[in-house]
Design a protein around this motif. Structure first.
Motif, PDB file in Angstrom:
ATOM      1  N   ASN A 122       0.833  -1.199   0.000  1.00  0.00           N
ATOM      2  CA  ASN A 122       0.000   0.000   0.000  1.00  0.00           C
ATOM      3  C   ASN A 122       0.867   1.248   0.000  1.00  0.00           C
ATOM      4  O   ASN A 122       2.007   1.226   0.453  1.00  0.00           O
ATOM      5  CB  ASN A 122      -0.898   0.024   1.250  1.00  0.00           C
ATOM      6  CG  ASN A 122      -1.819  -1.174   1.307  1.00  0.00           C
ATOM      7  OD1 ASN A 122      -2.335  -1.619   0.294  1.00  0.00           O
ATOM      8  ND2 ASN A 122      -2.035  -1.695   2.497  1.00  0.00           N
ATOM      9  N   ASN A 123       0.301   2.330  -0.508  1.00  0.00           N
ATOM     10  CA  ASN A 123       1.011   3.600  -0.399  1.00  0.00           C
ATOM     11  C   ASN A 123       1.071   3.993   1.071  1.00  0.00           C
ATOM     12  O   ASN A 123       0.086   3.839   1.794  1.00  0.00           O
ATOM     13  CB  ASN A 123       0.287   4.689  -1.183  1.00  0.00           C
ATOM     14  CG  ASN A 123       0.465   4.527  -2.664  1.00  0.00           C
ATOM     15  OD1 ASN A 123       1.448   3.963  -3.126  1.00  0.00           O
ATOM     16  ND2 ASN A 123      -0.497   5.011  -3.427  1.00  0.00           N
ATOM     17  N   TYR A 177      -3.924   3.111  12.784  1.00  0.00           N
ATOM     18  CA  TYR A 177      -3.573   2.976  11.362  1.00  0.00           C
ATOM     19  C   TYR A 177      -3.592   1.520  10.936  1.00  0.00           C
ATOM     20  O   TYR A 177      -3.485   0.619  11.763  1.00  0.00           O
ATOM     21  CB  TYR A 177      -2.151   3.531  11.106  1.00  0.00           C
ATOM     22  CG  TYR A 177      -1.967   4.953  11.516  1.00  0.00           C
ATOM     23  CD1 TYR A 177      -2.354   5.996  10.680  1.00  0.00           C
ATOM     24  CD2 TYR A 177      -1.413   5.276  12.757  1.00  0.00           C
ATOM     25  CE1 TYR A 177      -2.195   7.314  11.070  1.00  0.00           C
ATOM     26  CE2 TYR A 177      -1.253   6.591  13.147  1.00  0.00           C
ATOM     27  CZ  TYR A 177      -1.648   7.604  12.299  1.00  0.00           C
ATOM     28  OH  TYR A 177      -1.498   8.905  12.686  1.00  0.00           O
ATOM     29  N   GLU A 210       0.388   0.521   6.112  1.00  0.00           N
ATOM     30  CA  GLU A 210       0.429   1.854   5.506  1.00  0.00           C
ATOM     31  C   GLU A 210       1.309   2.819   6.300  1.00  0.00           C
ATOM     32  O   GLU A 210       1.300   4.016   6.071  1.00  0.00           O
ATOM     33  CB  GLU A 210      -0.985   2.424   5.382  1.00  0.00           C
ATOM     34  CG  GLU A 210      -1.860   1.618   4.453  1.00  0.00           C
ATOM     35  CD  GLU A 210      -3.281   2.159   4.344  1.00  0.00           C
ATOM     36  OE1 GLU A 210      -3.945   1.800   3.360  1.00  0.00           O
ATOM     37  OE2 GLU A 210      -3.720   2.928   5.230  1.00  0.00           O
ATOM     38  N   ILE A 249       2.583  13.010   3.164  1.00  0.00           N
ATOM     39  CA  ILE A 249       2.286  11.970   4.146  1.00  0.00           C
ATOM     40  C   ILE A 249       2.104  12.602   5.528  1.00  0.00           C
ATOM     41  O   ILE A 249       2.725  13.629   5.826  1.00  0.00           O
ATOM     42  CB  ILE A 249       3.441  10.928   4.151  1.00  0.00           C
ATOM     43  CG1 ILE A 249       3.089   9.677   4.956  1.00  0.00           C
ATOM     44  CG2 ILE A 249       4.752  11.548   4.608  1.00  0.00           C
ATOM     45  CD1 ILE A 249       4.107   8.541   4.776  1.00  0.00           C
ATOM     46  N   GLU A 250       1.252  12.010   6.352  1.00  0.00           N
ATOM     47  CA  GLU A 250       1.112  12.456   7.740  1.00  0.00           C
ATOM     48  C   GLU A 250       2.400  12.111   8.486  1.00  0.00           C
ATOM     49  O   GLU A 250       2.932  11.022   8.332  1.00  0.00           O
ATOM     50  CB  GLU A 250      -0.076  11.762   8.405  1.00  0.00           C
ATOM     51  CG  GLU A 250      -0.254  12.113   9.859  1.00  0.00           C
ATOM     52  CD  GLU A 250      -1.349  11.318  10.560  1.00  0.00           C
ATOM     53  OE1 GLU A 250      -1.492  11.496  11.774  1.00  0.00           O
ATOM     54  OE2 GLU A 250      -2.037  10.513   9.902  1.00  0.00           O
ATOM     55  N   LYS A 302       0.745   6.045   4.374  1.00  0.00           N
ATOM     56  CA  LYS A 302      -0.153   7.120   4.795  1.00  0.00           C
ATOM     57  C   LYS A 302       0.423   7.927   5.952  1.00  0.00           C
ATOM     58  O   LYS A 302       0.054   9.070   6.157  1.00  0.00           O
ATOM     59  CB  LYS A 302      -1.502   6.539   5.233  1.00  0.00           C
ATOM     60  CG  LYS A 302      -2.215   5.728   4.169  1.00  0.00           C
ATOM     61  CD  LYS A 302      -2.929   6.616   3.203  1.00  0.00           C
ATOM     62  CE  LYS A 302      -3.868   5.850   2.306  1.00  0.00           C
ATOM     63  NZ  LYS A 302      -3.325   5.395   1.075  1.00  0.00           N
ATOM     64  N   CYS A 303       1.318   7.295   6.731  1.00  0.00           N
ATOM     65  CA  CYS A 303       1.843   7.952   7.922  1.00  0.00           C
ATOM     66  C   CYS A 303       3.304   7.574   8.137  1.00  0.00           C
ATOM     67  O   CYS A 303       3.674   6.417   7.969  1.00  0.00           O
ATOM     68  CB  CYS A 303       1.011   7.558   9.143  1.00  0.00           C
ATOM     69  SG  CYS A 303       1.479   8.449  10.646  1.00  0.00           S
TER      70      CYS A 303
END
Length: 171
Positions: free
Chosen positions: A3-4, A91, A95, A48-49, A6-7
């Motif tokens: 997955n891309n 999360y 990710e 990204i976070e 996210k954090c």
């Protein structure tokens, strides 16, 4: 990493700092934060976070001053042995990119989608990491990691194309 990401979650001590705690007779007084890491995070932040965790309860006010007040990133107090659970509550671990250096960080690294360790990390953390920086914690390891993440998952940093207002010149 399927997955891309996210954090990007970073440990503070030994990653953003040298890992040394400077004590006086009054207790923990200072930590050494390195140069350029905030600039690297500024490059990555639009993609990204970014958030930080620390298990250092006594040094939390020092980390809070630098991370939350000065750099404007989220900072949470999370025990080194509860980090996997903490991440899973917030999360999808696959990710998450995690950067840590300590003797328990390999547990987190084995659960997340991608992991990074500074050059001076615990041996097991480095063996478990997907990427090990050439720089050490507190000496541009985070900036190096940010540039690596940019090229690995987003668009590689190209200095000639950087908007002049993207970085905080006050660092």
């Amino acid at each position: 990493m399927k997955n891309n990401p996210k954090c990007f979650i970073l440990d503070v001590d030994g990653v953003m700092t040298t890992g040394h705690f400077l004590y006086s007779a009054d207790g923990k007084q200072m930590k050494i934060f390195g140069p350029d890491d905030n600039d690297g995070l500024a490059l990555l932040n639009p993609h990204i976070e970014i958030r930080f965790i620390t298990g250092d309860r006594k040094g939390f006010p020092i980390s809070n001053k630098r991370i939350k007040e000065d750099m404007k990133f989220d900072l949470d107090l999370v025990s080194t042995i509860k980090r996997v659970e903490w991440i899973k509550e917030r999360y999808d671990p696959k990710e998450v990119i995690y950067m840590g250096d300590g003797i328990f960080d390999h547990y987190v690294m084995n659960e997340v989608g991608y992991s990074i360790a500074p050059a001076n990390s615990d041996r097991v953390a480095k063996e478990s990491a997907d990427f090990v920086t050439e720089r050490t914690g507190g000496d541009r390891a985070v900036a190096e990691a940010c540039l690596h993440i940019m090229s690995e998952f987003f668009n590689a940093y190209e200095p000639d194309k950087l908007p002049a207002d993207q970085l905080d010149q006050g660092e």
